[in-house]
Scaffold this motif. Structure first.
Motif, PDB file in Angstrom:
ATOM      1  N   LYS A   1       4.698  -5.229 -13.312  1.00  0.00           N
ATOM      2  CA  LYS A   1       6.108  -5.129 -14.161  1.00  0.00           C
ATOM      3  C   LYS A   1       6.647  -3.928 -13.301  1.00  0.00           C
ATOM      4  CE  LYS A   1       8.321  -4.949 -18.416  1.00  0.00           C
ATOM      5  NZ  LYS A   1       8.188  -4.887 -19.800  1.00  0.00           N
ATOM      6  N   VAL A   2       6.178  -2.801 -12.711  1.00  0.00           N
ATOM      7  CA  VAL A   2       6.685  -1.783 -11.871  1.00  0.00           C
ATOM      8  C   VAL A   2       6.462  -2.119 -10.536  1.00  0.00           C
ATOM      9  CG1 VAL A   2       6.789   0.010 -13.796  1.00  0.00           C
ATOM     10  CG2 VAL A   2       4.739  -0.302 -12.398  1.00  0.00           C
ATOM     11  N   LEU A   3       5.191  -2.685 -10.094  1.00  0.00           N
ATOM     12  CA  LEU A   3       4.953  -2.727  -8.558  1.00  0.00           C
ATOM     13  C   LEU A   3       5.760  -3.879  -8.026  1.00  0.00           C
ATOM     14  CD1 LEU A   3       1.164  -3.149  -8.707  1.00  0.00           C
ATOM     15  CD2 LEU A   3       2.448  -1.575  -7.478  1.00  0.00           C
ATOM     16  N   ILE A   4       6.272  -4.867  -8.612  1.00  0.00           N
ATOM     17  CA  ILE A   4       7.490  -5.714  -7.797  1.00  0.00           C
ATOM     18  C   ILE A   4       8.553  -5.194  -7.709  1.00  0.00           C
ATOM     19  CG2 ILE A   4       8.571  -7.814  -8.188  1.00  0.00           C
ATOM     20  CD1 ILE A   4       6.266  -9.050  -9.428  1.00  0.00           C
ATOM     21  N   PRO A   5       9.391  -4.608  -8.516  1.00  0.00           N
ATOM     22  CA  PRO A   5      10.522  -3.560  -8.140  1.00  0.00           C
ATOM     23  C   PRO A   5      10.164  -2.747  -7.205  1.00  0.00           C
ATOM     24  CG  PRO A   5      10.239  -3.797 -10.758  1.00  0.00           C
ATOM     25  CD  PRO A   5       9.025  -4.258 -10.174  1.00  0.00           C
ATOM     26  N   GLY A   6       9.158  -2.062  -7.303  1.00  0.00           N
ATOM     27  CA  GLY A   6       8.673  -1.080  -6.187  1.00  0.00           C
ATOM     28  C   GLY A   6       8.487  -1.526  -5.062  1.00  0.00           C
ATOM     29  N   VAL A   7       7.870  -2.635  -4.785  1.00  0.00           N
ATOM     30  CA  VAL A   7       7.712  -3.301  -3.379  1.00  0.00           C
ATOM     31  C   VAL A   7       9.194  -3.764  -2.880  1.00  0.00           C
ATOM     32  CG1 VAL A   7       5.248  -3.670  -3.470  1.00  0.00           C
ATOM     33  CG2 VAL A   7       6.965  -5.581  -4.140  1.00  0.00           C
ATOM     34  N   VAL A   8       9.935  -4.330  -3.834  1.00  0.00           N
ATOM     35  CA  VAL A   8      11.207  -4.502  -3.288  1.00  0.00           C
ATOM     36  C   VAL A   8      12.052  -3.562  -2.501  1.00  0.00           C
ATOM     37  CG1 VAL A   8      13.698  -5.471  -4.006  1.00  0.00           C
ATOM     38  CG2 VAL A   8      11.453  -6.561  -4.872  1.00  0.00           C
ATOM     39  N   LEU A   9      12.147  -2.361  -3.344  1.00  0.00           N
ATOM     40  CA  LEU A   9      12.605  -1.247  -2.772  1.00  0.00           C
ATOM     41  C   LEU A   9      12.245  -0.901  -1.512  1.00  0.00           C
ATOM     42  CD1 LEU A   9      13.820   0.658  -6.221  1.00  0.00           C
ATOM     43  CD2 LEU A   9      15.318  -0.492  -4.447  1.00  0.00           C
ATOM     44  N   THR A  10      10.755  -0.455  -1.690  1.00  0.00           N
ATOM     45  CA  THR A  10      10.105   0.181  -0.439  1.00  0.00           C
ATOM     46  C   THR A  10      10.160  -0.922   0.683  1.00  0.00           C
ATOM     47  OG1 THR A  10       8.485   0.832  -2.185  1.00  0.00           O
ATOM     48  CG2 THR A  10       8.030   1.377   0.271  1.00  0.00           C
ATOM     49  N   GLY A  11       9.986  -2.150   0.501  1.00  0.00           N
ATOM     50  CA  GLY A  11       9.992  -3.289   1.612  1.00  0.00           C
ATOM     51  C   GLY A  11      11.460  -3.258   2.103  1.00  0.00           C
ATOM     52  N   SER A  12      12.553  -3.400   1.559  1.00  0.00           N
ATOM     53  CA  SER A  12      13.775  -3.415   1.948  1.00  0.00           C
ATOM     54  C   SER A  12      13.963  -1.940   2.960  1.00  0.00           C
ATOM     55  CB  SER A  12      14.783  -3.275   0.984  1.00  0.00           C
ATOM     56  OG  SER A  12      14.781  -4.456   0.020  1.00  0.00           O
TER      57      SER A  12
ATOM     58  N   HIS B   1       0.918  -1.153   0.032  1.00  0.00           N
ATOM     59  CA  HIS B   1      -0.082  -0.066  -0.011  1.00  0.00           C
ATOM     60  C   HIS B   1       0.911   1.302   0.042  1.00  0.00           C
ATOM     61  CE1 HIS B   1      -3.458  -2.352   0.307  1.00  0.00           C
ATOM     62  NE2 HIS B   1      -3.082  -2.972   1.580  1.00  0.00           N
ATOM     63  N   LEU B   2       1.890   1.043   0.945  1.00  0.00           N
ATOM     64  CA  LEU B   2       2.987   2.322   0.851  1.00  0.00           C
ATOM     65  C   LEU B   2       3.492   2.392  -0.620  1.00  0.00           C
ATOM     66  CD1 LEU B   2       4.815   1.657   4.100  1.00  0.00           C
ATOM     67  CD2 LEU B   2       2.776   3.314   3.725  1.00  0.00           C
ATOM     68  N   THR B   3       3.884   1.327  -1.317  1.00  0.00           N
ATOM     69  CA  THR B   3       4.378   1.582  -2.776  1.00  0.00           C
ATOM     70  C   THR B   3       3.478   2.225  -3.678  1.00  0.00           C
ATOM     71  OG1 THR B   3       5.596  -0.607  -2.183  1.00  0.00           O
ATOM     72  CG2 THR B   3       5.592   0.206  -4.446  1.00  0.00           C
ATOM     73  N   ARG B   4       2.023   1.709  -3.308  1.00  0.00           N
ATOM     74  CA  ARG B   4       1.208   2.420  -4.469  1.00  0.00           C
ATOM     75  C   ARG B   4       0.848   3.719  -4.373  1.00  0.00           C
ATOM     76  NH1 ARG B   4      -1.751  -2.611  -2.830  1.00  0.00           N
ATOM     77  NH2 ARG B   4      -1.262  -3.923  -4.141  1.00  0.00           N
ATOM     78  N   LEU B   5       1.566   4.196  -3.220  1.00  0.00           N
ATOM     79  CA  LEU B   5       1.564   5.851  -3.052  1.00  0.00           C
ATOM     80  C   LEU B   5       2.437   6.470  -3.999  1.00  0.00           C
ATOM     81  CD1 LEU B   5       0.100   7.505  -0.807  1.00  0.00           C
ATOM     82  CD2 LEU B   5       1.966   7.374   0.576  1.00  0.00           C
TER      83      LEU B   5
END
Lengths: 327, 331
Positions: B275-286, B263-267
């Protein structure tokens, strides 16, 4: 362009002894022994009362639902994502733009990395231009009206570039304008692109005016097939829909002449038709040899209705005059 | 969009550095950077502190955060439900049960090895994973899968309660500490294991972006686009189990990250495209994990708070804020 009347062409989709329904302990049989054919270049409207199984047959033809028996082939092969595109009644949501939604139409041709080739982009652009949704490209789908979303879904199906298009109730919940636009578009797609288009619908009026062929469901778990006009005249529609108060042969709602007052009407063009409509709707009979006479005068776009030498500026005024002065 | 990626990467690097600098001994971030780049710090012992102790912990945070976030995203898409998280399949419940049995019921289980807890947790995850694959093959309905996952969770947690009720206080304490989650106890070999599982799981998820995207349109549309929903469902479950299972086995049941981070990533990444969400959550999650870990070791500096207490403490207000601001939450 091509209609079924003309010729012996090769059908695009063929079914042989198809039984449609739900398997299980309590098998539900909706249609049986269907031998259907869809021709390229034809818009077929599939009609029938609610609950007769229109959606199920459509999903079966699309290969999304298992037939109970029989075979379905598209040019001799099994139906696949590259031969059949669908627009269903399933609700579509999500954080997508219209363009992203249309791009889904290319998925059958893309590998896992989803990289679009120029050919993919061209197909998408063409689908967008045919459906006139270019101005919606970057809008989120939750910002679109029902009619716009339906157009985008059709654009998605067109981008799939399949010879066969199946649509389930594409015009329900839309206003008249959108309904006409969508049916015209589907007709054009069928004729110009030589696709076979099957539309399940319960919009009798539109189907009668746009379809090349009607499939009518409702009796004996089978389908009646024919061109719309034949099915109107032989009473098939009346039998299956059990129309109440709608005269299909004149295309109008039947009105009762409850006033018992006859009016003769002089005039022509649309103003004549609409005046007649208003009079009949209000229980008058329109007949040429009636005593009360109404004359419609059209002078330089100024319409006047003359009754008993009194001038009325609108049909409303005319009706008030007639009501206050019956005879 | 390009700036967003740059920004996310930069933030991750900054917090990585901050995370390495904090602890019972504070090291200036610039010295930490020098150490990472192979230079000599002004105090020689700092080099050992950073490279031998803190680096493996920070890397654990990076991999665990990424893994949990990717599996949270996968579960939210699979169930088309914004409330789903890595644990909806009941994996960490399964792990908790086996760990509870080993710790509290005194079942002799590899107690001679230091890996007893990790092995027990892996066994628990694996059992639930096999159960879920069997269920997924039988039931073709996502909602049923969700409910069965929740039931497994409920059943295991009540079994754990029973075990707690009858066990010794010190065993209970030991089990409780495990449930807090921890990222500091991994050796090199374990960090490598975690990294491998994280990479494999994320790679599998990335290989599934077409199915995941089509999944959002519903089963019928997905199939009309040539996606095989049953195959996709099984592969999504395998990826999730790999990711969540590895983290739970090595770091304990870390809650909340997998639910909150998508949810934070989708912000930042306003798209439903995986294709963009997965790299996005990887960066945000770390980043999220490193921030939580940094906060966990801030107070009093000698004391380290349990990571699970921090993730929810930071995460919950943030998610509430996101929802109130965005007015609508997406899957």
């Amino acid at each position: 362009m091509g209609l079924s009347i003309e010729s012996e062409r090769i059908p695009l989709l063929t079914t042989v002894k198809l039984d449609v329904g739900f398997a299980g302990n309590l098998e539900i049989l909706l249609f049986t022994n269907l031998d259907l054919a869809l021709m390229p270049g034809e818009l077929v409207c599939f009609m029938g009362p609610n609950g007769v199984g229109k959606s199920t047959l459509l999903r079966t033809l699309a290969g999304l639902h298992k037939p109970l028996h029989g075979t379905i082939t598209v040019y001799g092969n099994k139906a696949s994502e590259q031969s059949v595109a669908v627009v269903l009644t399933d609700k579509v949501g999500g954080n997508l733009t219209a363009l992203e939604l249309i791009t889904y139409g290319r998925y059958p041709y893309l590998d896992w990395s989803l990289n679009l080739t120029q050919a993919d982009k061209d197909s998408i652009d063409e689908a967008i231009s045919v459906t006139h949704v270019g101005h919606l490209r970057d809008k989120k789908i939750y910002e679109l009206s029902d009619g716009q979303l339906q157009m985008v879904m059709i654009a998605r199906a067109l981008a799939q570039e399949t010879p066969l298009l199946l649509l389930d109730e594409p015009t329900s919940h839309l206003d008249l304008n959108n309904r006409v636009e969508i049916m015209n578009l589907l007709r054009q797609v069928a004729h110009k692109k030589n696709k076979a288009v099957l539309v399940a619908t319960h919009e009798l009026d539109l189907a009668l005016q746009t379809a090349d062929l009607i499939w009518l469901a409702g009796e004996n778990k089978n389908l009646l097939k024919g061109i719309p006009e034949d099915l109107v005249l032989d009473g098939s529609f009346d039998k299956i829909f059990q129309l109440k108060g709608f005269d299909l042969k004149t295309g109008k709602v039947r009105h009762e002449a409850w006033r018992g007052v006859a009016v003769s009407l002089e005039g022509n063009g649309p103003e004549y038709l609409w005046t007649k409509n208003a009079l009949e709707r209000n229980g008058f009979t329109v007949s040429p040899d009636a005593q009360t006479s109404v004359q419609i005068i059209n002078q330089r776009q100024n319409l006047l209705w003359i009754i008993n030498k009194k001038q009325c500026a609108s049909i409303k005024e005319l009706l008030i005059t007639l009501n206050s002065n019956p005879a | 969009m390009r700036y967003a990626w740059l920004l996310l990467t930069l933030i991750l690097l900054v917090f990585f550095l901050i995370n390495l600098s904090l602890g019972s001994v504070s090291i200036p971030p610039i010295e930490t950077l020098t150490i990472l780049l192979g230079g000599e710090p002004s105090v020689p012992v700092w080099k050992d502190i950073v490279l031998d102790f803190r680096l493996s912990k920070a890397l654990t945070g990076v991999f665990a955060g990424a893994a949990l976030s990717v599996s949270g995203l996968l579960m939210q898409t699979l169930f088309r439900n914004p409330l789903a998280g890595p644990d909806v399949l009941g994996l960490s419940s399964g792990a908790s049960l086996v760990v509870a049995i080993v710790v509290m019921a005194g079942v002799p289980f590899f107690f001679t090895t230091p890996y007893a807890i990790s092995l027990a947790a892996s066994l628990g995850c694996l059992s639930v994973f096999i159960l879920m694959i069997l269920v997924a093959q039988r039931l073709r309905d996502n909602a049923s899968l969700l409910i069965i996952g929740l039931m497994v969770g409920a059943a295991t947690s009540s079994l754990v309660s029973v075990l707690q009720f009858v066990s010794r206080a010190e065993d209970q304490q030991y089990y409780l500490v495990w449930t807090f989650g921890s990222m500091g106890n991994l050796n090199r070999q374990e960090v490598l294991t975690l990294a491998t599982a994280c990479l494999l799981g994320t790679a599998l998820a990335f290989f599934l972006i077409k199915s995941l995207n089509a999944w959002l349109l519903g089963d019928n549309y997905a199939r009309s686009l040539g996606i095989n929903p049953n195959r996709a469902r099984i592969l999504i479950i395998i990826s999730t189990c790999l990711l969540t299972g590895a983290v739970t086995a090595l770091c304990g049941p870390i809650a909340f990250v997998g639910l909150a981070v998508p949810h934070l990533t989708r912000l930042v990444i306003k798209s439903g495209n995986h294709k963009v969400l997965i790299p996005g959550v990887v960066l945000t999650g770390s980043t999220f994990m490193l921030v939580c870990d940094s906060i966990a070791q801030l107070p009093g500096k000698a004391l380290v708070l349990p990571i699970n207490a921090v993730t929810a403490l930071i995460g919950a207000p943030v998610v509430i804020w996101v929802i109130i601001r965005a007015k609508k939450i997406w899957v």
